[in-house]
Design an enzyme around this catalytic site. Structure first.
Site, PDB file in Angstrom:
ATOM      1  N   ARG A  95       0.865  -1.176   0.000  1.00 57.90           N
ATOM      2  CA  ARG A  95       0.000   0.000   0.000  1.00 57.90           C
ATOM      3  C   ARG A  95       0.904   1.230   0.000  1.00 57.90           C
ATOM      4  NH1 ARG A  95      -2.844   3.074   4.903  1.00 57.90           N
ATOM      5  NH2 ARG A  95      -4.196   4.396   3.662  1.00 57.90           N
ATOM      6  N   HIS A 184      -8.379   6.830   0.175  1.00 54.77           N
ATOM      7  CA  HIS A 184      -9.236   5.640   0.310  1.00 54.77           C
ATOM      8  C   HIS A 184      -9.551   5.023  -1.055  1.00 54.77           C
ATOM      9  CE1 HIS A 184     -11.136   7.461   4.224  1.00 54.77           C
ATOM     10  NE2 HIS A 184     -10.168   6.611   4.548  1.00 54.77           N
ATOM     11  N   ARG A 245     -11.576  14.376  12.567  1.00 58.56           N
ATOM     12  CA  ARG A 245     -11.301  15.432  11.577  1.00 58.56           C
ATOM     13  C   ARG A 245     -12.575  16.187  11.232  1.00 58.56           C
ATOM     14  NH1 ARG A 245      -8.652  11.526   7.354  1.00 58.56           N
ATOM     15  NH2 ARG A 245      -7.601  10.278   8.922  1.00 58.56           N
TER      16      ARG A 245
END
Ligand code: ADP
Length: 403
Positions: A95, A184, A245
């Site tokens: 990733r 994402h 957030r």
């Protein structure tokens, strides 16, 4: 074919070993607190029913190289391993958080790719350096296996300029690469692909809104299988209300905070990233707890849930308009997969738009893909468990087969 998937953080390595013939993870694990005295390595062997046999080690892991070495020892261990030799691992999938504008797709890692990931460090200073470390360590342990980078940003590279440009001096884009990137992507791509399989239609013919609600949260508008807009921006702070957030705020807010509350840049950064969102609104960032308290009558928790869901609903409306025609809304990740309450709030009163949830289907607790709309709903509403590691393994297999 066996593929090892690695997700390296600043003090952690998440890993899964996939058997691509069976399309399943054989082992999942996490080495955490690397570099500290209190390191933990959790290694689970997954059987054919999906049940796990777990081993936890508490020996200090001084660095990522030693961590991955120990993980590989466990993978070939007579009792805790699932393979006899590390050479059985055909490829390693990594990733990588930020590919900037350099990568539209996953790619085999070579020197040029490594330099491009380095060039993108200013865009993801907390993530790309540990991702690079993971690549370097894996290359030394598996010198003969191809290594593939799968970028969080790649799925969003199809977004057109009208959606990715900020209305700022153009030079900031051309010189400093200030634009919306989105994150994402691996999850949005995975659930979009899974929706196509479930709906038995080619992804290239589907228009979808994917709603990823974990600790971080984002949405994507997918037109004919390609992402055309997403809620996160230059950084993962923009868009939806998240655990800690803020998501979208007035861009003049930092000036107000600096001028009136004497806050420094660092204070403001911490406020917006760590102390806002659900935590800011009601003091709790774990959605389960917020829901329990709201149910017990806590008004601030109730309002916080309404703010959270209203932001999602507004983006559903915006993305519906951007797509013109909509086949399905997909909920995924911790909150999206588990919270029937949030799903029902986000989709309430959208019948005129062809979105109608079936109350009973929405309440069902299952782990597989499920359809929660009433049968006459024009737009399907799906709950799809995300699996970013599986997507990384699939991408790794696809890329090495192109060679
Ligand atoms: P991450 O972004 O860290 O991968 P996850 O996708 O695991 O996060 O999502 C974590 C969030 O999911 C937490 O806010 C957690 O409270 C929430 N969550 C998990 N289970 C439930 C549930 N049954 N109901 C409501 N929220 C849940």
């Amino acid at each position: 074919m066996k593929i090892l998937v690695i997700n390296t953080g600043s003090s952690s390595i998440k890993y899964q070993l996939f058997d691509m013939n069976k399309k399943k993870a054989m082992v999942t694990g996490l080495a955490e607190k690397i570099g500290e005295d209190t390191s933990i390595l959790t290694h689970s062997i997954v059987d054919n029913n999906g049940d796990a046999r777990k081993k936890v080690e508490n020996n200090k892991i001084p660095d990522h190289a030693k961590g991955l070495k120990r993980i590989v020892e466990l993978l070939v261990d007579p009792e805790w391993g699932v393979i006899k030799n590390k050479s059985e691992i055909t490829a390693v999938g990594h990733r990588v958080v930020h590919g900037g504008e350099s990568f539209q797709s996953s790619t085999i890692i070579d020197e040029l790719v490594i330099s491009a990931i380095k060039e993108n460090i200013p865009l993801a200073p907390l993530h790309n350096p540990p991702n690079l470390k993971g690549i370097e360590v894996a290359q030394s342990i598996f010198p003969n296996a191809p290594q593939v980078a799968v970028f969080d940003t790649a799925f969003h590279q199809s977004i057109p300029p009208k959606a990715y440009l900020y209305a700022l001096p153009y030079k900031l884009y051309t010189k400093n690469r200030v634009r919306r990137y989105g994150f994402h992507g691996t999850s949005h791509a995975f659930v979009a692909g899974a929706a196509a399989e479930y709906l038995k239609k080619p992804l290239a013919k589907l228009n979808l809104i994917t709603v990823h609600l974990g600790n971080g949260a984002s949405m994507a508008a997918v037109k004919n299988g390609k992402c055309v807009d997403t809620t996160m921006g230059l950084t993962p702070l923009e868009g939806l209300v998240m655990g800690t957030r803020s998501g979208d705020v007035d861009p003049a807010l930092p000036f107000f905070l600096a001028e009136n509350l004497n806050m420094s840049l660092k204070d403001i950064d911490r406020l917006l990233n760590k102390e806002s969102g659900m935590k800011g609104l009601c003091g709790i960032n774990d959605m389960r707890e917020v829901e329990e308290k709201a149910e017990a009558g806590d008004k601030r928790c109730k309002t916080a849930l309404e703010v959270y869901a209203y932001r999602i609903k507004k983006y559903i409306g915006a993305y519906y308009a951007a797509l013109a025609r909509l086949d399905a809304v997909i909920f995924t990740a911790g909150v999206g997969e588990n919270s029937s309450f949030i799903r029902s709030l986000c989709c309430s009163d959208l019948e005129e738009l062809g979105i109608s949830i079936d109350k009973q289907k929405n309440e069902q607790r299952r782990k597989d893909i499920r359809e929660i709309n009433i049968s006459s709903s024009k737009v399907k509403v799906l709950v799809i468990p995300t699996n970013e590691e599986k997507r990384i393994a699939q991408e790794t297999e696809r890329v090495i087969n192109l060679k």
